[in-house]
Design a protein around this motif. Sequence first.
Motif, mmCIF file in Angstrom:
data_model
loop_
_atom_site.group_PDB
_atom_site.id
_atom_site.type_symbol
_atom_site.label_atom_id
_atom_site.label_comp_id
_atom_site.label_asym_id
_atom_site.label_seq_id
_atom_site.Cartn_x
_atom_site.Cartn_y
_atom_site.Cartn_z
ATOM 1 N N LYS A 294 0.841 -1.187 0.000
ATOM 2 C CA LYS A 294 0.000 0.000 0.000
ATOM 3 C C LYS A 294 0.879 1.241 0.000
ATOM 4 C CE LYS A 294 -4.236 1.861 1.997
ATOM 5 N NZ LYS A 294 -5.364 1.581 2.889
ATOM 6 N N SER A 306 -0.779 8.291 -8.135
ATOM 7 C CA SER A 306 -1.506 7.236 -7.422
ATOM 8 C C SER A 306 -2.346 6.402 -8.384
ATOM 9 C CB SER A 306 -2.382 7.839 -6.316
ATOM 10 O OG SER A 306 -3.327 8.741 -6.845
ATOM 11 N N ARG A 307 -2.932 7.047 -9.390
ATOM 12 C CA ARG A 307 -3.714 6.288 -10.386
ATOM 13 C C ARG A 307 -2.824 5.301 -11.135
ATOM 14 N NH1 ARG A 307 -5.763 10.291 -13.109
ATOM 15 N NH2 ARG A 307 -4.334 10.246 -14.876
ATOM 16 N N ASN A 310 -2.013 2.299 -8.996
ATOM 17 C CA ASN A 310 -3.151 1.382 -8.948
ATOM 18 C C ASN A 310 -3.251 0.546 -10.218
ATOM 19 O OD1 ASN A 310 -4.665 1.682 -6.386
ATOM 20 N ND2 ASN A 310 -4.811 3.827 -6.990
ATOM 21 N N GLU A 311 -2.936 1.162 -11.357
ATOM 22 C CA GLU A 311 -2.948 0.422 -12.617
ATOM 23 C C GLU A 311 -1.872 -0.656 -12.635
ATOM 24 O OE1 GLU A 311 -2.501 3.448 -15.557
ATOM 25 O OE2 GLU A 311 -4.582 4.146 -15.388
ATOM 26 N N GLU A 315 -1.803 -0.899 -4.492
ATOM 27 C CA GLU A 315 -2.870 -0.092 -3.909
ATOM 28 C C GLU A 315 -2.319 1.269 -3.469
ATOM 29 O OE1 GLU A 315 -6.059 -0.094 -0.172
ATOM 30 O OE2 GLU A 315 -4.808 -1.857 -0.556
ATOM 31 N N ALA A 316 -2.892 2.335 -3.994
ATOM 32 C CA ALA A 316 -2.373 3.677 -3.701
ATOM 33 C C ALA A 316 -3.514 4.655 -3.524
ATOM 34 C CB ALA A 316 -1.452 4.151 -4.826
ATOM 35 N N GLY A 317 -3.279 5.654 -2.676
ATOM 36 C CA GLY A 317 -4.275 6.688 -2.455
ATOM 37 C C GLY A 317 -3.622 8.006 -2.128
#
Length: 348
Positions: A294, A306-307, A310-311, A315-317
Amino acid sequence: MPLIEFSDKGLCCPQGQFYIDPWKPVDKALITHGHSDHARWGSQSYLCHSFTKPILQLRLGDNPYQTVEWGETIFMNGVKISFHPAGHVIGSSQIRLEYNGEVWVVSGDYKVVNDGLSGQFEAVRCNTFITESTFGLPIYKWKSPEQINKDIQSWIQQNTADKKTSVITAYSLGKAQRVIQAIAEVTEKIYVHGAIYNVHEALLKAGWKLPTVHRVTYETTKEELAGSVVVAPPSADGSSWMKRFPNYVVGVCSGWMQVRGNARRRNVDAGFAMSDHADWPGLLQAVKATGAEKVFVTHGFQATFSRYLNELGIEAGEVKTEYGNDEEEGLTPSAAGIEDVEKLAEDE
């Protein structure tokens, strides 16, 4: 309970009862490095790497400072803490936290390429990684430090041949020291703004070996400055302070100079894409090397970076912080000359 909570005071470790790089006064502050958006006045006690202490003393004054070396382990209320090289500026560290088998790393700001002064970034394995993304777009790919130095040196030598004074703007902690080292290879006539001189002197007193520089004062004559090289913080550009220099040209050292046309838009004569932050490949290299499941992105091009993570299946936010608003590279995209972030991201 997570090892780090994102509070209104900063990154809080509730188990350890301390904060990392808080932006409001707290009882216990762990500091990654000495830039103003990460090291703020008012806390009751500070823990930092030994290289960072003289910078904090200069900027924050006398406080209860505790220092550690890289890799040294200490405990706070059962939380195991260690500092590891971030490669951002002198003394910059990542902070590793371990509790009940869970490992988090707060990176602060960092770059993965060794500039010869700031140390080599160390990839630290963890479950959760907190990262910046100041230059989190694919267009940002830096030249090697050696090539950037050569570009600056060639520019100075041409200015000297043209009987011009070279004024280079660079943030007082980080790039200024790198620039001065590069300049010293082609001239001994190095003058600096007071803000840079103060940092320079603090580092010299702490034992760092740096080239000789001269502070620009009201007594400094135009004859002395003619044909010299002057290093100043970005805030000096366009100020009355600059008017004392005879026949001068201005070069800007900033990662934002990677975008074509920024030197022209900022009305300067040259731009050098020198940054103390990781470029796009460096950010990805750092995140992947941690093995983190994460990732939290604190500042910069957070949405884009972050996108993309995730690709990749990481997991990123995004999290909201007050980082990234220091004097030099905390510009908004529009202020940096970047009007269409999404298009730049897609162009690569």
